[in-house]
Design a protein around this motif. Structure first.
Motif, PDB file in Angstrom:
ATOM      1  N   PHE A 118       0.734  -1.266   0.053  1.00 54.87           N
ATOM      2  CA  PHE A 118      -0.211   0.019  -0.014  1.00 54.87           C
ATOM      3  C   PHE A 118       0.761   1.068   0.153  1.00 54.87           C
ATOM      4  N   ASP A 119       2.002   1.414   0.737  1.00 55.60           N
ATOM      5  CA  ASP A 119       2.683   2.343   0.958  1.00 55.60           C
ATOM      6  C   ASP A 119       3.481   2.747  -0.341  1.00 55.60           C
ATOM      7  N   ASP A 120       3.815   1.822  -1.305  1.00 52.71           N
ATOM      8  CA  ASP A 120       4.426   1.948  -2.748  1.00 52.71           C
ATOM      9  C   ASP A 120       3.435   2.663  -3.682  1.00 52.71           C
ATOM     10  N   THR A 121       2.170   2.623  -3.253  1.00 51.42           N
ATOM     11  CA  THR A 121       0.995   3.296  -4.423  1.00 51.42           C
ATOM     12  C   THR A 121       1.323   4.806  -4.392  1.00 51.42           C
ATOM     13  N   ALA A 122       0.876   5.176  -5.587  1.00 56.90           N
ATOM     14  CA  ALA A 122       1.074   6.476  -6.017  1.00 56.90           C
ATOM     15  C   ALA A 122       0.524   7.668  -5.232  1.00 56.90           C
ATOM     16  N   ASP A 123      -0.932   7.210  -4.708  1.00 56.07           N
ATOM     17  CA  ASP A 123      -1.992   7.875  -4.129  1.00 56.07           C
ATOM     18  C   ASP A 123      -2.567   7.275  -2.962  1.00 56.07           C
ATOM     19  N   LEU A 124      -1.898   7.518  -1.663  1.00 59.67           N
ATOM     20  CA  LEU A 124      -2.558   6.668  -0.706  1.00 59.67           C
ATOM     21  C   LEU A 124      -4.061   6.919  -0.456  1.00 59.67           C
ATOM     22  N   SER A 125      -4.550   7.956  -0.606  1.00 57.28           N
ATOM     23  CA  SER A 125      -6.027   8.298  -0.140  1.00 57.28           C
ATOM     24  C   SER A 125      -6.767   7.481  -1.280  1.00 57.28           C
ATOM     25  N   HIS A 126      -6.519   7.487  -2.203  1.00 55.12           N
ATOM     26  CA  HIS A 126      -7.228   6.903  -3.712  1.00 55.12           C
ATOM     27  C   HIS A 126      -7.136   5.272  -3.384  1.00 55.12           C
ATOM     28  N   GLY A 144       3.155   5.640   4.379  1.00 54.50           N
ATOM     29  CA  GLY A 144       4.068   5.881   3.232  1.00 54.50           C
ATOM     30  C   GLY A 144       5.426   5.223   3.484  1.00 54.50           C
ATOM     31  N   PRO A 145       6.212   5.257   2.553  1.00 50.30           N
ATOM     32  CA  PRO A 145       7.499   4.615   2.940  1.00 50.30           C
ATOM     33  C   PRO A 145       8.145   5.121   4.139  1.00 50.30           C
ATOM     34  N   GLY A 146       8.977   4.215   4.975  1.00 47.62           N
ATOM     35  CA  GLY A 146       9.508   4.692   6.120  1.00 47.62           C
ATOM     36  C   GLY A 146       8.940   4.231   7.346  1.00 47.62           C
ATOM     37  N   SER A 147       9.085   4.770   8.481  1.00 48.03           N
ATOM     38  CA  SER A 147       8.750   4.287   9.712  1.00 48.03           C
ATOM     39  C   SER A 147       7.242   5.145   9.953  1.00 48.03           C
ATOM     40  N   ALA A 148       6.608   4.439  10.943  1.00 49.70           N
ATOM     41  CA  ALA A 148       5.298   4.994  11.276  1.00 49.70           C
ATOM     42  C   ALA A 148       5.635   6.254  12.005  1.00 49.70           C
ATOM     43  N   ALA A 149       6.523   6.529  12.454  1.00 51.76           N
ATOM     44  CA  ALA A 149       6.824   7.891  13.305  1.00 51.76           C
ATOM     45  C   ALA A 149       6.927   8.904  12.158  1.00 51.76           C
ATOM     46  N   GLU A 150       7.608   8.583  11.019  1.00 49.79           N
ATOM     47  CA  GLU A 150       7.968   9.615  10.157  1.00 49.79           C
ATOM     48  C   GLU A 150       6.686   9.701   9.332  1.00 49.79           C
ATOM     49  N   GLY A 151       5.506   9.052   9.337  1.00 50.57           N
ATOM     50  CA  GLY A 151       4.346   9.080   8.645  1.00 50.57           C
ATOM     51  C   GLY A 151       3.342   9.635   9.428  1.00 50.57           C
ATOM     52  N   THR A 152       3.466   9.806  10.599  1.00 61.01           N
ATOM     53  CA  THR A 152       2.491  10.274  11.686  1.00 61.01           C
ATOM     54  C   THR A 152       1.191  10.882  11.104  1.00 61.01           C
ATOM     55  N   SER A 153       1.488  12.208  10.514  1.00 64.74           N
ATOM     56  CA  SER A 153       0.624  12.982   9.904  1.00 64.74           C
ATOM     57  C   SER A 153      -0.269  12.383   8.854  1.00 64.74           C
ATOM     58  N   ARG A 154       0.488  11.579   7.895  1.00 67.57           N
ATOM     59  CA  ARG A 154      -0.520  10.854   6.891  1.00 67.57           C
ATOM     60  C   ARG A 154      -1.145   9.863   7.676  1.00 67.57           C
ATOM     61  N   LEU A 155      -0.727   8.979   8.548  1.00 69.04           N
ATOM     62  CA  LEU A 155      -1.342   8.266   9.333  1.00 69.04           C
ATOM     63  C   LEU A 155      -2.696   8.554   9.996  1.00 69.04           C
ATOM     64  N   ALA A 171       2.286   0.639  11.149  1.00 66.58           N
ATOM     65  CA  ALA A 171       3.227  -0.259  10.959  1.00 66.58           C
ATOM     66  C   ALA A 171       4.263   0.412  10.722  1.00 66.58           C
ATOM     67  N   GLY A 172       5.710   0.039  10.969  1.00 64.67           N
ATOM     68  CA  GLY A 172       6.972   0.498  10.391  1.00 64.67           C
ATOM     69  C   GLY A 172       7.940   0.948  11.917  1.00 64.67           C
ATOM     70  N   GLY A 173       8.437   0.233  12.394  1.00 67.06           N
ATOM     71  CA  GLY A 173       9.322   0.727  13.486  1.00 67.06           C
ATOM     72  C   GLY A 173       8.655   0.893  14.683  1.00 67.06           C
ATOM     73  N   VAL A 174       7.542   0.338  15.014  1.00 66.93           N
ATOM     74  CA  VAL A 174       6.448   0.512  16.131  1.00 66.93           C
ATOM     75  C   VAL A 174       7.333  -0.323  17.216  1.00 66.93           C
ATOM     76  N   ARG A 175       7.782   0.163  18.255  1.00 66.34           N
ATOM     77  CA  ARG A 175       8.529  -0.163  19.552  1.00 66.34           C
ATOM     78  C   ARG A 175       7.662   0.075  20.659  1.00 66.34           C
ATOM     79  N   PRO A 176       8.030  -0.583  21.927  1.00 64.59           N
ATOM     80  CA  PRO A 176       7.431   0.121  23.216  1.00 64.59           C
ATOM     81  C   PRO A 176       7.697   1.289  23.632  1.00 64.59           C
ATOM     82  N   GLY A 177       8.714   1.915  23.039  1.00 59.38           N
ATOM     83  CA  GLY A 177       9.297   3.254  23.522  1.00 59.38           C
ATOM     84  C   GLY A 177       8.770   4.291  22.541  1.00 59.38           C
TER      85      GLY A 177
END
Length: 228
Positions: A118-126, A144-155, A171-177
Protein backbone atom coordinates in the motif's frame (compact mmCIF):
# COMPACT_ATOMS: atom_id res chain seq x y z
CA UNK A 1 6.51 -21.02 15.36
CA UNK A 2 7.99 -20.25 18.76
CA UNK A 3 7.50 -16.55 18.03
CA UNK A 4 3.75 -16.99 17.63
CA UNK A 5 3.54 -18.83 20.95
CA UNK A 6 5.63 -16.13 22.64
CA UNK A 7 3.40 -13.39 21.23
CA UNK A 8 0.28 -15.21 22.40
CA UNK A 9 1.70 -15.58 25.92
CA UNK A 10 2.59 -11.89 25.86
CA UNK A 11 -1.05 -10.98 25.22
CA UNK A 12 -0.96 -10.02 21.54
CA UNK A 13 -4.29 -10.04 19.72
CA UNK A 14 -2.87 -11.26 16.40
CA UNK A 15 0.37 -12.54 14.91
CA UNK A 16 1.54 -12.52 11.30
CA UNK A 17 3.19 -15.72 10.12
CA UNK A 18 5.71 -15.37 7.29
CA UNK A 19 9.10 -16.57 6.09
CA UNK A 20 12.25 -14.77 4.90
CA UNK A 21 11.96 -11.44 6.65
CA UNK A 22 15.24 -10.47 5.00
CA UNK A 23 13.25 -9.85 1.80
CA UNK A 24 10.27 -8.35 3.57
CA UNK A 25 8.51 -11.67 4.13
CA UNK A 26 7.07 -14.34 1.85
CA UNK A 27 4.48 -17.09 2.24
CA UNK A 28 5.50 -19.56 4.97
CA UNK A 29 5.39 -23.29 4.33
CA UNK A 30 2.05 -24.97 4.92
CA UNK A 31 3.77 -27.08 7.57
CA UNK A 32 4.81 -23.94 9.43
CA UNK A 33 1.26 -22.59 9.35
CA UNK A 34 -0.15 -25.92 10.51
CA UNK A 35 2.32 -26.01 13.40
CA UNK A 36 1.45 -22.47 14.48
CA UNK A 37 -2.27 -23.27 14.39
CA UNK A 38 -1.69 -26.42 16.43
CA UNK A 39 0.35 -24.61 19.07
CA UNK A 40 -1.82 -21.52 19.60
CA UNK A 41 -5.12 -21.39 21.43
CA UNK A 42 -6.28 -17.76 21.41
CA UNK A 43 -4.28 -15.40 19.23
CA UNK A 44 -5.49 -14.61 15.73
CA UNK A 45 -3.14 -16.01 13.09
CA UNK A 46 -2.61 -13.90 9.97
CA UNK A 47 -0.75 -15.67 7.17
CA UNK A 48 1.27 -13.69 4.66
CA UNK A 49 0.49 -14.69 1.07
CA UNK A 50 3.36 -13.38 -1.07
CA UNK A 51 5.03 -15.71 -3.57
CA UNK A 52 8.43 -13.97 -3.70
CA UNK A 53 10.45 -10.99 -2.59
CA UNK A 54 11.01 -7.94 -4.77
CA UNK A 55 8.21 -5.82 -6.16
CA UNK A 56 4.49 -6.36 -5.70
CA UNK A 57 3.50 -6.66 -9.36
CA UNK A 58 2.25 -10.21 -9.80
CA UNK A 59 1.58 -11.98 -13.07
CA UNK A 60 -1.21 -14.49 -13.61
CA UNK A 61 0.96 -17.45 -12.60
CA UNK A 62 1.85 -15.77 -9.31
CA UNK A 63 -1.77 -14.88 -8.62
CA UNK A 64 -2.64 -18.54 -9.20
CA UNK A 65 0.00 -19.53 -6.66
CA UNK A 66 -1.44 -17.08 -4.12
CA UNK A 67 -4.95 -18.39 -4.66
CA UNK A 68 -3.69 -21.94 -4.11
CA UNK A 69 -1.90 -20.85 -0.93
CA UNK A 70 -5.06 -19.18 0.38
CA UNK A 71 -7.02 -22.38 -0.21
CA UNK A 72 -4.34 -24.49 1.48
CA UNK A 73 -4.21 -22.25 4.55
CA UNK A 74 -7.97 -22.14 4.96
CA UNK A 75 -8.20 -25.93 4.63
CA UNK A 76 -6.07 -26.45 7.74
CA UNK A 77 -7.78 -27.27 11.04
CA UNK A 78 -7.77 -24.21 13.27
CA UNK A 79 -9.04 -23.43 16.72
CA UNK A 80 -8.14 -19.74 16.39
CA UNK A 81 -9.21 -17.02 13.95
CA UNK A 82 -7.26 -17.18 10.69
CA UNK A 83 -6.74 -14.31 8.27
CA UNK A 84 -4.74 -13.58 5.13
CA UNK A 85 -2.25 -10.81 4.38
CA UNK A 86 -1.99 -9.87 0.70
CA UNK A 87 -0.80 -7.07 -1.54
CA UNK A 88 -0.63 -6.74 -5.32
CA UNK A 89 0.04 -3.61 -7.39
CA UNK A 90 -0.09 -2.59 -11.03
CA UNK A 91 2.97 -1.41 -12.90
CA UNK A 92 1.82 2.21 -12.57
CA UNK A 93 1.59 2.10 -8.78
CA UNK A 94 -2.07 1.37 -8.14
CA UNK A 95 -3.78 -1.40 -6.21
CA UNK A 96 -4.24 -4.37 -8.56
CA UNK A 97 -8.00 -4.50 -8.28
CA UNK A 98 -8.49 -7.72 -10.20
CA UNK A 99 -5.94 -9.72 -8.21
CA UNK A 100 -7.12 -8.25 -4.92
CA UNK A 101 -10.77 -8.97 -5.65
CA UNK A 102 -9.95 -12.58 -6.50
CA UNK A 103 -7.95 -13.05 -3.31
CA UNK A 104 -10.65 -11.45 -1.15
CA UNK A 105 -13.23 -13.76 -2.73
CA UNK A 106 -10.98 -16.76 -2.14
CA UNK A 107 -10.68 -15.79 1.52
CA UNK A 108 -14.38 -16.57 1.83
CA UNK A 109 -15.03 -14.17 4.67
CA UNK A 110 -11.75 -14.69 6.52
CA UNK A 111 -10.29 -11.29 7.38
CA UNK A 112 -7.97 -9.83 4.75
CA UNK A 113 -5.17 -7.35 5.40
CA UNK A 114 -3.46 -5.45 2.57
CA UNK A 115 0.21 -5.22 3.51
CA UNK A 116 2.73 -2.40 3.07
CA UNK A 117 2.63 -2.66 -0.69
CA UNK A 118 0.00 0.00 0.00
CA UNK A 119 2.79 2.43 0.89
CA UNK A 120 4.27 2.04 -2.60
CA UNK A 121 1.10 3.27 -4.30
CA UNK A 122 1.09 6.66 -5.98
CA UNK A 123 -1.94 8.02 -4.11
CA UNK A 124 -2.56 6.66 -0.61
CA UNK A 125 -5.96 8.30 -0.24
CA UNK A 126 -7.23 6.87 -3.53
CA UNK A 127 -5.74 3.47 -2.72
CA UNK A 128 -7.54 3.43 0.63
CA UNK A 129 -10.88 3.98 -1.09
CA UNK A 130 -10.07 1.18 -3.53
CA UNK A 131 -9.41 -1.24 -0.67
CA UNK A 132 -12.65 -0.24 1.07
CA UNK A 133 -14.58 -0.90 -2.13
CA UNK A 134 -12.92 -4.30 -2.58
CA UNK A 135 -13.87 -5.45 0.92
CA UNK A 136 -10.41 -5.50 2.50
CA UNK A 137 -10.61 -5.44 6.30
CA UNK A 138 -7.29 -3.83 7.23
CA UNK A 139 -4.45 -1.95 5.63
CA UNK A 140 -0.93 -2.21 7.03
CA UNK A 141 0.78 1.14 6.56
CA UNK A 142 3.39 3.52 7.85
CA UNK A 143 1.66 6.40 6.11
CA UNK A 144 4.08 5.94 3.21
CA UNK A 145 7.57 4.52 2.84
CA UNK A 146 9.61 4.66 6.02
CA UNK A 147 8.63 4.36 9.65
CA UNK A 148 5.27 5.06 11.23
CA UNK A 149 6.89 7.85 13.24
CA UNK A 150 7.90 9.54 9.98
CA UNK A 151 4.40 9.07 8.57
CA UNK A 152 2.45 10.19 11.64
CA UNK A 153 0.50 12.99 9.95
CA UNK A 154 -0.39 10.80 6.96
CA UNK A 155 -1.44 7.96 9.27
CA UNK A 156 -3.72 10.35 11.12
CA UNK A 157 -5.26 11.47 7.82
CA UNK A 158 -5.77 7.91 6.62
CA UNK A 159 -7.35 6.90 9.93
CA UNK A 160 -9.73 9.84 9.70
CA UNK A 161 -10.55 9.03 6.08
CA UNK A 162 -11.19 5.37 6.91
CA UNK A 163 -13.95 6.38 9.31
CA UNK A 164 -14.46 2.82 10.53
CA UNK A 165 -14.89 1.37 7.04
CA UNK A 166 -11.43 -0.25 7.13
CA UNK A 167 -8.88 -0.56 9.92
CA UNK A 168 -5.68 1.43 9.52
CA UNK A 169 -3.03 -0.78 11.11
CA UNK A 170 0.01 1.36 11.86
CA UNK A 171 3.34 -0.29 11.08
CA UNK A 172 6.99 0.50 10.63
CA UNK A 173 9.41 0.68 13.52
CA UNK A 174 6.67 0.38 16.15
CA UNK A 175 8.35 -0.35 19.46
CA UNK A 176 7.46 -0.11 23.18
CA UNK A 177 9.20 3.25 23.45
CA UNK A 178 7.21 5.01 20.71
CA UNK A 179 3.90 3.21 20.45
CA UNK A 180 1.95 5.40 22.88
CA UNK A 181 3.04 8.59 21.14
CA UNK A 182 2.10 7.05 17.81
CA UNK A 183 -1.36 6.05 18.97
CA UNK A 184 -1.96 9.43 20.61
CA UNK A 185 -0.87 11.41 17.55
CA UNK A 186 -2.65 9.31 14.90
CA UNK A 187 -5.78 8.03 16.64
CA UNK A 188 -5.22 4.51 15.28
CA UNK A 189 -6.65 1.68 17.32
CA UNK A 190 -4.30 -1.06 16.13
CA UNK A 191 -0.54 -1.30 15.64
CA UNK A 192 1.78 -3.86 14.10
CA UNK A 193 5.24 -4.31 15.55
CA UNK A 194 8.10 -6.73 15.97
CA UNK A 195 9.57 -7.78 19.30
CA UNK A 196 13.09 -8.77 18.26
CA UNK A 197 15.88 -10.23 20.34
CA UNK A 198 19.11 -11.87 19.21
CA UNK A 199 19.67 -15.36 20.60
CA UNK A 200 22.57 -17.57 19.51
CA UNK A 201 23.25 -15.32 16.55
CA UNK A 202 19.72 -15.23 15.18
CA UNK A 203 16.80 -12.86 15.63
CA UNK A 204 13.80 -14.30 17.48
CA UNK A 205 10.59 -12.95 18.97
CA UNK A 206 11.11 -11.90 22.58
CA UNK A 207 8.16 -12.60 24.85
CA UNK A 208 9.36 -9.89 27.23
CA UNK A 209 9.59 -7.24 24.50
CA UNK A 210 6.22 -8.31 23.09
CA UNK A 211 4.63 -8.06 26.53
CA UNK A 212 6.08 -4.60 27.06
CA UNK A 213 4.67 -3.51 23.70
CA UNK A 214 1.24 -4.96 24.47
CA UNK A 215 1.15 -3.36 27.91
CA UNK A 216 2.17 0.00 26.48
CA UNK A 217 -0.70 -0.20 23.99
CA UNK A 218 -3.26 -1.10 26.62
CA UNK A 219 -2.27 1.33 29.34
CA UNK A 220 -5.02 3.97 29.43
CA UNK A 221 -4.17 7.49 28.44
CA UNK A 222 -4.72 10.09 31.16
CA UNK A 223 -6.32 13.40 30.36
CA UNK A 224 -4.14 16.16 31.87
CA UNK A 225 -7.25 18.28 32.29
CA UNK A 226 -9.06 15.89 34.65
CA UNK A 227 -6.29 15.69 37.22
CA UNK A 228 -6.04 11.88 37.14
Amino acid sequence: MAGAVAAERAGADRVEVCADLDVGGVTPSIGTVASVLARTSRVGVQVLVRPRGGDFVHDEAEVAVMLADVAAVLALPAGVPVGLVIGSLTTDGRVDEEATARLVAAAGGAPVTFHRAFDDTADLSHSLETLVRLGVDRVLTGGGPGSAAEGTSRLASLHEQAAGRIVVLAAGGVRPGNVRTLVRDTGVGEVHGRAPATVAGRVVTSEDVARTLVEACREPFTDPLDGH
